[in-house]
Design a protein around this motif. Structure first.
Motif, PDB file in Angstrom:
ATOM      1  N   PHE A  62     -33.857 -86.489  27.049  1.00 57.75           N
ATOM      2  CA  PHE A  62     -33.178 -85.319  26.529  1.00 57.75           C
ATOM      3  C   PHE A  62     -34.045 -84.087  26.659  1.00 57.75           C
ATOM      4  CE2 PHE A  62     -31.524 -88.730  23.591  1.00 57.75           C
ATOM      5  CZ  PHE A  62     -30.507 -89.054  24.461  1.00 57.75           C
ATOM      6  N   SER A  63     -33.411 -82.987  27.065  1.00 55.54           N
ATOM      7  CA  SER A  63     -34.162 -81.743  27.154  1.00 55.54           C
ATOM      8  C   SER A  63     -33.967 -80.991  25.854  1.00 55.54           C
ATOM      9  CB  SER A  63     -33.693 -80.924  28.339  1.00 55.54           C
ATOM     10  OG  SER A  63     -32.306 -80.731  28.270  1.00 55.54           O
ATOM     11  N   LEU A  64     -34.476 -81.585  24.766  1.00 59.64           N
ATOM     12  CA  LEU A  64     -34.301 -80.992  23.446  1.00 59.64           C
ATOM     13  C   LEU A  64     -35.655 -80.673  22.838  1.00 59.64           C
ATOM     14  CD1 LEU A  64     -31.548 -83.342  22.028  1.00 59.64           C
ATOM     15  CD2 LEU A  64     -31.259 -81.061  22.947  1.00 59.64           C
ATOM     16  N   PHE A  65     -35.636 -79.779  21.844  1.00 64.24           N
ATOM     17  CA  PHE A  65     -36.863 -79.341  21.196  1.00 64.24           C
ATOM     18  C   PHE A  65     -36.834 -79.812  19.752  1.00 64.24           C
ATOM     19  CE2 PHE A  65     -35.431 -76.490  24.472  1.00 64.24           C
ATOM     20  CZ  PHE A  65     -36.526 -76.483  25.324  1.00 64.24           C
ATOM     21  N   GLU A  66     -37.741 -80.719  19.406  1.00 62.53           N
ATOM     22  CA  GLU A  66     -37.651 -81.394  18.110  1.00 62.53           C
ATOM     23  C   GLU A  66     -37.803 -80.469  16.918  1.00 62.53           C
ATOM     24  OE1 GLU A  66     -39.684 -84.948  17.509  1.00 62.53           O
ATOM     25  OE2 GLU A  66     -38.825 -85.918  19.280  1.00 62.53           O
ATOM     26  N   ALA A  67     -38.627 -79.438  17.061  1.00 62.37           N
ATOM     27  CA  ALA A  67     -38.892 -78.596  15.902  1.00 62.37           C
ATOM     28  C   ALA A  67     -37.855 -77.492  15.741  1.00 62.37           C
ATOM     29  CB  ALA A  67     -40.293 -77.999  15.989  1.00 62.37           C
ATOM     30  N   LEU A  68     -36.897 -77.422  16.657  1.00 64.06           N
ATOM     31  CA  LEU A  68     -35.856 -76.409  16.537  1.00 64.06           C
ATOM     32  C   LEU A  68     -34.565 -77.081  16.055  1.00 64.06           C
ATOM     33  CD1 LEU A  68     -36.432 -74.474  19.886  1.00 64.06           C
ATOM     34  CD2 LEU A  68     -37.473 -74.062  17.669  1.00 64.06           C
ATOM     35  N   ASP A  69     -33.655 -76.274  15.494  1.00 64.26           N
ATOM     36  CA  ASP A  69     -32.437 -76.894  14.989  1.00 64.26           C
ATOM     37  C   ASP A  69     -31.366 -76.998  16.080  1.00 64.26           C
ATOM     38  OD1 ASP A  69     -30.991 -74.526  15.132  1.00 64.26           O
ATOM     39  OD2 ASP A  69     -31.421 -73.964  13.074  1.00 64.26           O
ATOM     40  N   VAL A  70     -30.268 -77.629  15.711  1.00 64.28           N
ATOM     41  CA  VAL A  70     -29.223 -77.926  16.691  1.00 64.28           C
ATOM     42  C   VAL A  70     -28.712 -76.650  17.356  1.00 64.28           C
ATOM     43  CG1 VAL A  70     -26.861 -78.781  16.911  1.00 64.28           C
ATOM     44  CG2 VAL A  70     -28.532 -80.056  15.561  1.00 64.28           C
ATOM     45  N   ALA A  71     -28.419 -75.638  16.556  1.00 57.53           N
ATOM     46  CA  ALA A  71     -27.858 -74.403  17.110  1.00 57.53           C
ATOM     47  C   ALA A  71     -28.858 -73.743  18.065  1.00 57.53           C
ATOM     48  CB  ALA A  71     -27.485 -73.443  15.990  1.00 57.53           C
ATOM     49  N   GLU A  72     -30.133 -73.733  17.679  1.00 62.88           N
ATOM     50  CA  GLU A  72     -31.139 -73.107  18.557  1.00 62.88           C
ATOM     51  C   GLU A  72     -31.237 -73.854  19.877  1.00 62.88           C
ATOM     52  OE1 GLU A  72     -34.359 -71.094  15.539  1.00 62.88           O
ATOM     53  OE2 GLU A  72     -34.417 -73.255  15.800  1.00 62.88           O
ATOM     54  N   ASN A  73     -31.191 -75.187  19.797  1.00 67.94           N
ATOM     55  CA  ASN A  73     -31.248 -75.981  21.013  1.00 67.94           C
ATOM     56  C   ASN A  73     -30.063 -75.698  21.916  1.00 67.94           C
ATOM     57  OD1 ASN A  73     -33.332 -78.263  21.502  1.00 67.94           O
ATOM     58  ND2 ASN A  73     -33.163 -78.053  19.292  1.00 67.94           N
ATOM     59  N   ILE A  74     -28.911 -75.526  21.314  1.00 69.86           N
ATOM     60  CA  ILE A  74     -27.720 -75.280  22.125  1.00 69.86           C
ATOM     61  C   ILE A  74     -27.783 -73.893  22.744  1.00 69.86           C
ATOM     62  CG2 ILE A  74     -25.233 -74.922  21.931  1.00 69.86           C
ATOM     63  CD1 ILE A  74     -25.179 -77.417  20.163  1.00 69.86           C
ATOM     64  N   THR A  75     -28.226 -72.908  21.953  1.00 68.08           N
ATOM     65  CA  THR A  75     -28.400 -71.559  22.483  1.00 68.08           C
ATOM     66  C   THR A  75     -29.259 -71.550  23.738  1.00 68.08           C
ATOM     67  OG1 THR A  75     -28.305 -70.651  20.289  1.00 68.08           O
ATOM     68  CG2 THR A  75     -29.354 -69.311  21.906  1.00 68.08           C
ATOM     69  N   LEU A  76     -30.335 -72.320  23.691  1.00 67.77           N
ATOM     70  CA  LEU A  76     -31.290 -72.285  24.800  1.00 67.77           C
ATOM     71  C   LEU A  76     -30.674 -72.783  26.096  1.00 67.77           C
ATOM     72  CD1 LEU A  76     -34.484 -73.423  22.946  1.00 67.77           C
ATOM     73  CD2 LEU A  76     -34.236 -71.330  24.247  1.00 67.77           C
ATOM     74  N   GLY A  77     -29.632 -73.611  25.996  1.00 74.60           N
ATOM     75  CA  GLY A  77     -29.029 -74.123  27.217  1.00 74.60           C
ATOM     76  C   GLY A  77     -27.799 -73.342  27.644  1.00 74.60           C
ATOM     77  N   MET A  78     -27.560 -72.182  27.023  1.00 76.15           N
ATOM     78  CA  MET A  78     -26.351 -71.425  27.366  1.00 76.15           C
ATOM     79  C   MET A  78     -26.712 -70.131  28.067  1.00 76.15           C
ATOM     80  SD  MET A  78     -24.042 -71.926  23.981  1.00 76.15           S
ATOM     81  CE  MET A  78     -22.520 -71.314  24.686  1.00 76.15           C
ATOM     82  N   GLU A  79     -25.786 -69.643  28.865  1.00 76.72           N
ATOM     83  CA  GLU A  79     -26.044 -68.399  29.589  1.00 76.72           C
ATOM     84  C   GLU A  79     -25.833 -67.168  28.722  1.00 76.72           C
ATOM     85  OE1 GLU A  79     -27.725 -67.988  32.328  1.00 76.72           O
ATOM     86  OE2 GLU A  79     -27.911 -70.128  31.985  1.00 76.72           O
ATOM     87  N   ASP A  80     -24.640 -67.034  28.112  1.00 72.88           N
ATOM     88  CA  ASP A  80     -24.408 -65.910  27.199  1.00 72.88           C
ATOM     89  C   ASP A  80     -24.101 -66.462  25.830  1.00 72.88           C
ATOM     90  OD1 ASP A  80     -24.288 -64.041  29.449  1.00 72.88           O
ATOM     91  OD2 ASP A  80     -22.426 -65.160  29.865  1.00 72.88           O
ATOM     92  N   PRO A  81     -25.122 -66.818  25.083  1.00 70.57           N
ATOM     93  CA  PRO A  81     -24.832 -67.420  23.788  1.00 70.57           C
ATOM     94  C   PRO A  81     -24.211 -66.391  22.848  1.00 70.57           C
ATOM     95  CG  PRO A  81     -27.178 -67.038  24.038  1.00 70.57           C
ATOM     96  CD  PRO A  81     -26.544 -66.628  25.312  1.00 70.57           C
ATOM     97  N   PRO A  82     -23.211 -66.812  22.082  1.00 68.23           N
ATOM     98  CA  PRO A  82     -22.667 -65.912  21.073  1.00 68.23           C
ATOM     99  C   PRO A  82     -23.646 -65.754  19.914  1.00 68.23           C
ATOM    100  CG  PRO A  82     -21.556 -68.038  21.029  1.00 68.23           C
ATOM    101  CD  PRO A  82     -22.553 -68.109  22.127  1.00 68.23           C
ATOM    102  N   LYS A  83     -23.320 -64.874  18.984  1.00 66.73           N
ATOM    103  CA  LYS A  83     -24.146 -64.679  17.791  1.00 66.73           C
ATOM    104  C   LYS A  83     -24.277 -65.993  17.041  1.00 66.73           C
ATOM    105  CE  LYS A  83     -24.887 -60.123  16.929  1.00 66.73           C
ATOM    106  NZ  LYS A  83     -23.869 -59.294  17.564  1.00 66.73           N
ATOM    107  N   ARG A  84     -25.396 -66.142  16.333  1.00 65.04           N
ATOM    108  CA  ARG A  84     -25.685 -67.413  15.720  1.00 65.04           C
ATOM    109  C   ARG A  84     -24.562 -67.923  14.817  1.00 65.04           C
ATOM    110  NH1 ARG A  84     -30.052 -71.054  14.279  1.00 65.04           N
ATOM    111  NH2 ARG A  84     -29.092 -72.150  12.576  1.00 65.04           N
ATOM    112  N   ARG A  85     -23.980 -67.013  14.038  1.00 65.49           N
ATOM    113  CA  ARG A  85     -22.968 -67.472  13.089  1.00 65.49           C
ATOM    114  C   ARG A  85     -21.729 -67.973  13.841  1.00 65.49           C
ATOM    115  NH1 ARG A  85     -22.305 -63.249   8.740  1.00 65.49           N
ATOM    116  NH2 ARG A  85     -24.515 -63.699   8.606  1.00 65.49           N
TER     117      ARG A  85
END
Lengths: 308, 511
Positions: free
Chosen positions: B92-115
């Motif tokens: 998995f290309s995941l980052f253990e110390a980051l949360d789920v939303a942050e991990n998903i953001t990192l794999g997206m091109e235009d991530p929406p606002k966090r909320r």
């Protein structure tokens, strides 16, 4: 103890903390990107002489600080090239950088011994500095003291709220995963290293241009190592690094005051005390393995080699 | 391209060579919209290189690709993502110390606002029956949940092509079912899936078409539903496949290993405590222990290996209390183990195979004299492992890190098996190993039991357990179920013994 005024102590603490704060904030960013640069001491002393030389030659402390940042950054780029491009060991390279910086600065600094740099003035806060107690403690310093605090806030906000900060943390957490997602691990780390070098340079120049102010060989005297320890002490969190810097600055100033007040304790013991306290605090911090492991960037110090 | 509508992705004559190996040679095939396309091949057949080229991580030396009729040559993954190609990685290309939303953001091109993103993660993950809490840290999630994060990350970008590299190796049967339902939904919505797996039965159940690679070349295409697993495996290997066999009628001997009410508090924050585990394994017997990763498997192995010593009175081998003994003393008694994590636990990554061979075999193979290593004997032992277990490596001086996962696994298992242990415990013995090599590893385990050893196989691969084990017990939350004979046990019953996947079932039912 009567000879020690709290007001003066706090004011002096802010000044004493600034060089290590600047360097430690820079190193926080470097380590967050997964790089351990032990060359902070070397970059500080290089910044100290570069800043000193530029300030003396141009007569402008501002240009001096810019020169110091540039000098520190250039030196750090040597480290970046060796560790990120040629994949050398980060610990060994960092130590070499410190030794190189100490020698190099001594070489440049030969003709500057005994010269007086142009003074760096305090910022005029007008009536604010007349507020009793708060005025002298908070509003009576030169610009770099505030730059240090602003840098802390900026790095904190960068790491917490920006996408670039998140990418930086991700690279430090797992460079392989970041690479697989298409992030430029090496480029990001080189930028972080350069930032760390510039901040260390500023910290060094603060010692040679404001705190002392003159040039002596090896004048950083271990401040770079303290900055490195502060990063761990602060658990890679900018505000905690700031508190650590103040704590260390406070003990340094206090021991000077105690010496001046003629307390019947050996001077050597007092001079040792900031370092002893640092070691003690680091031991207490790292005793809780779980928390230390959670905060430390997981890829810290590991060589990244893109296999594909 | 004779059909009216162009294929979603067509790959034409792709070639990629690395120094010394041609990873892909003149590879061509096409994927239709909405198709589930399997990519088959042994370890080192060039599947990973191929998908890395499709995902823009590796540039081909020659050849071309077309995505929906348009030229497609991604320079980097972000370009591939923009064009609608997403990938779920094997590691998995995941980052253990980051949360789920942050991990998903990192794999997206235009991530929406966090909320907004958190809201979308909740909606989409429930829609597909893979519920996720955006604010949890990855480090706290199970392997199955981590995979959900990867999948949701892909789905949020509405991919046209989803590449999945070995997605089921860490899942329970129920989780696999849920994953397959999700994938079928996606495929019916028009998303094509390129699916890499060693598990041929899964491919038969899921995939519409398959391309088989061997040594970097396309050697065949087939329709998985119409061929048997055996036919596909033989196509991959390019020869006939040997199925592990048990000699019939072997009666288990005396009790060799006995655990009595063994408990072990978890040594780490994310670990599982063992609770009151009791088990008897006889000589000549293969004991299978199943369970989803993170239910105490690593802890169980460390208890038997001696990494985590226990108080006297809980662990016996041959009637002798070995609880307080360390690993080396246990090896002397013939208790050997092969842990799951190959790099860093079973093998020292930067040491050569010769050195790694010495690490666990010094005592039993008598590789040291008067405190000095006998390098000659060590080397020949390492070469014996390489020979008997078909480890593909240029020579024995290569660093362990340089071997592919499957090959290193063969080496690690071989090292323990060749020491003729009396008790062998293996965790995930065929993780990421291709069909032919897995068969030979299983055969070696069976042969060992045949020779009178007690073998404990901890595995998440239930087909594997059914193939080799005489009895089966499930590990769930650090508790071990009562063992049952594997003969006559169905996969569904095992699934129930494992527990797991309750929350996923509920989410699915709620759809």
């Amino acid at each position: 103890m009567a000879g020690i005024s709290l007001e003066l102590l706090l004011a002096a603490l802010m000044v004493a903390a600034t060089p290590i704060l600047l360097a430690a904030i820079g190193e926080t960013v470097v380590e967050k990107s997964g790089v351990l640069n032990l060359g902070v001491e070397g970059m500080m002393i290089t910044g100290a002489i570069c800043g000193f030389a530029v300030a003396v030659e141009t007569g402008s402390p501002t240009l001096g600080f810019l020169g110091a940042a540039l000098g520190g950054a250039v030196l750090s780029l040597i480290f970046a090239f060796l560790t990120q491009v040629l994949l050398s060991n980060q610990v060994a390279t960092g130590l070499a950088l410190t030794l190189f910086g100490l020698g190099f600065s001594a070489l440049i600094g030969q003709s500057y011994a005994g010269v007086k740099p142009p003074p760096t003035g305090d910022i005029d806060f007008g009536p604010l500095s007349d507020i009793p107690f708060i005025g002298p403690v908070v509003f009576s310093h030169d610009i770099m003291v505030y730059v240090g605090i602003l840098a802390t806030a900026a790095v904190w906000a960068f790491l917490r709220y920006t996408r670039a900060g998140l990418i930086l943390k991700a690279v430090g957490e797992s460079h392989d995963a970041a690479h697989a997602l298409g992030y430029k691990v090496v480029r990001i780390r080189i930028l972080a290293i350069a930032f760390g070098g510039a901040m260390a340079g500023l910290g060094g120049a603060y010692i040679s241009l404001v705190r002392v102010p003159q040039w002596t060989e090896g004048m950083t005297a271990g401040a770079g190592w303290i900055a490195l320890a502060l990063v761990v002490f602060g658990a890679w969190k900018p505000w905690r690094v700031l508190i650590g810097a103040w704590l260390f600055g406070g003990i340094t100033v206090l021991q000077l005051n105690l010496q001046a007040a003629g307390i019947a304790v050996p001077v050597e013991l007092l001079s040792m005390s900031p370092y002893l306290v640092t070691i003690l605090v680091l031991v207490i911090m790292s005793a809780d393995k779980r928390r230390a492991a959670l905060n430390a960037p997981a890829s810290l110090g590991r060589v990244f080699h893109a296999t594909s | 391209m004779t059909s009216a509508s162009p294929p979603l992705l067509s790959i034409e004559h792709l070639t990629k060579a690395y120094p010394g190996v041609v990873a892909n040679s003149n590879v061509s095939f096409a994927i239709q919209p909405g198709e589930v396309h399997a990519l088959l091949g042994e370890n080192g057949a060039g599947k990973s290189t191929l998908v890395k080229m499709i995902y823009g991580l590796v540039k081909p030396d020659s050849g071309a690709m077309h995505l929906m009729g348009e030229p497609y040559a991604p320079h980097e993954p972000s370009e591939a993502r923009r064009r609608g190609v997403a990938m779920v990685f094997q590691h998995f290309s995941l980052f253990e110390a980051l949360d789920v939303a942050e991990n998903i953001t990192l794999g997206m091109e235009d991530p929406p606002k966090r909320r907004d993103l958190a809201e979308r993660i909740r909606t989409v993950s429930h829609e597909y029956g893979l519920p996720l809490d955006p604010s949890r840290l990855i480090g706290e999630l199970s392997a199955g949940e981590r995979q959900r994060v990867e999948i949701i990350r892909c789905l949020l970008q509405n991919p046209k092509l989803l590449i999945m590299d070995e997605p089921t190796s860490v899942l329970t049967p129920q989780e696999v079912d849920i994953l397959f339902t999700t994938l079928r939904t996606l495929s019916s919505e028009g998303t094509a899936i390129l699916y890499i797996s060693h598990k041929l039965e899964e491919i038969r159940a899921l995939c519409d078409a398959a391309t088989v690679l061997r040594l970097g070349k396309v050697v065949g295409e087939c329709t998985p539903r119409e061929s048997t697993a055996r036919e596909m495996a033989e196509l991959m290997v390019g020869g006939s496949l040997h199925t592990p066999e048990r000699a019939p009628g072997a009666e288990p001997g005396d009790v060799l290993v006995e655990m009595k009410n063994l408990s072990l508090p978890s040594p780490t924050q994310f670990g599982t405590s063992l609770k009151d585990v009791s088990l008897q394994v006889r000589s000549g017997e293969v004991m299978g222990i199943g369970g989803v990763a993170g239910n105490g498997q690593d802890e169980l192995l460390s208890v038997i290996s001696g990494e985590a010593p226990v108080a006297p009175g809980h662990l016996f081998v041959d009637g002798e209390d070995i609880g307080p003994l360390g690993p080396e003393a246990r090896r002397r008694l013939g208790v050997l183990t092969a842990p799951e994590e190959r790099l860093g636990h079973a093998a020292a990554p930067d040491m050569s195979l010769v050195e790694n061979a010495a690490l666990t075999a010094i005592t039993r193979e008598k590789l040291a004299k008067n405190g000095f290593l006998d390098w000659g004997a060590t080397r020949s032992f390492a070469e014996r492992i390489i020979q008997s277990f078909d480890v593909r490596t240029p020579n024995a001086d290569v660093a362990a890190r340089a071997l592919s996962g499957g090959n290193l696994q063969k080496f690690v298992i071989g090292r323990e098996v060749l020491q003729k242990p009396r008790v062998l415990v293996v965790n995930q013995p065929t993780w990421g190993v291709d069909a032919a090599a897995a068969a030979s590893i299983r055969q070696a385990l069976l042969d060992l039991a045949q020779g009178g050893s007690a073998v404990i196989v901890i595995s998440q691969d239930l087909d594997e357990i059914m193939e080799v084990a005489d009895r089966f017990a499930a590990l769930n939350g650090g508790k071990l179920s009562a063992p049952r004979l594997t003969q006559g046990l169905t996969i569904d019953e095992i699934g129930l013994m494992l527990g797991g996947a309750h929350d996923m079932e509920k989410a699915h039912a709620a759809e």
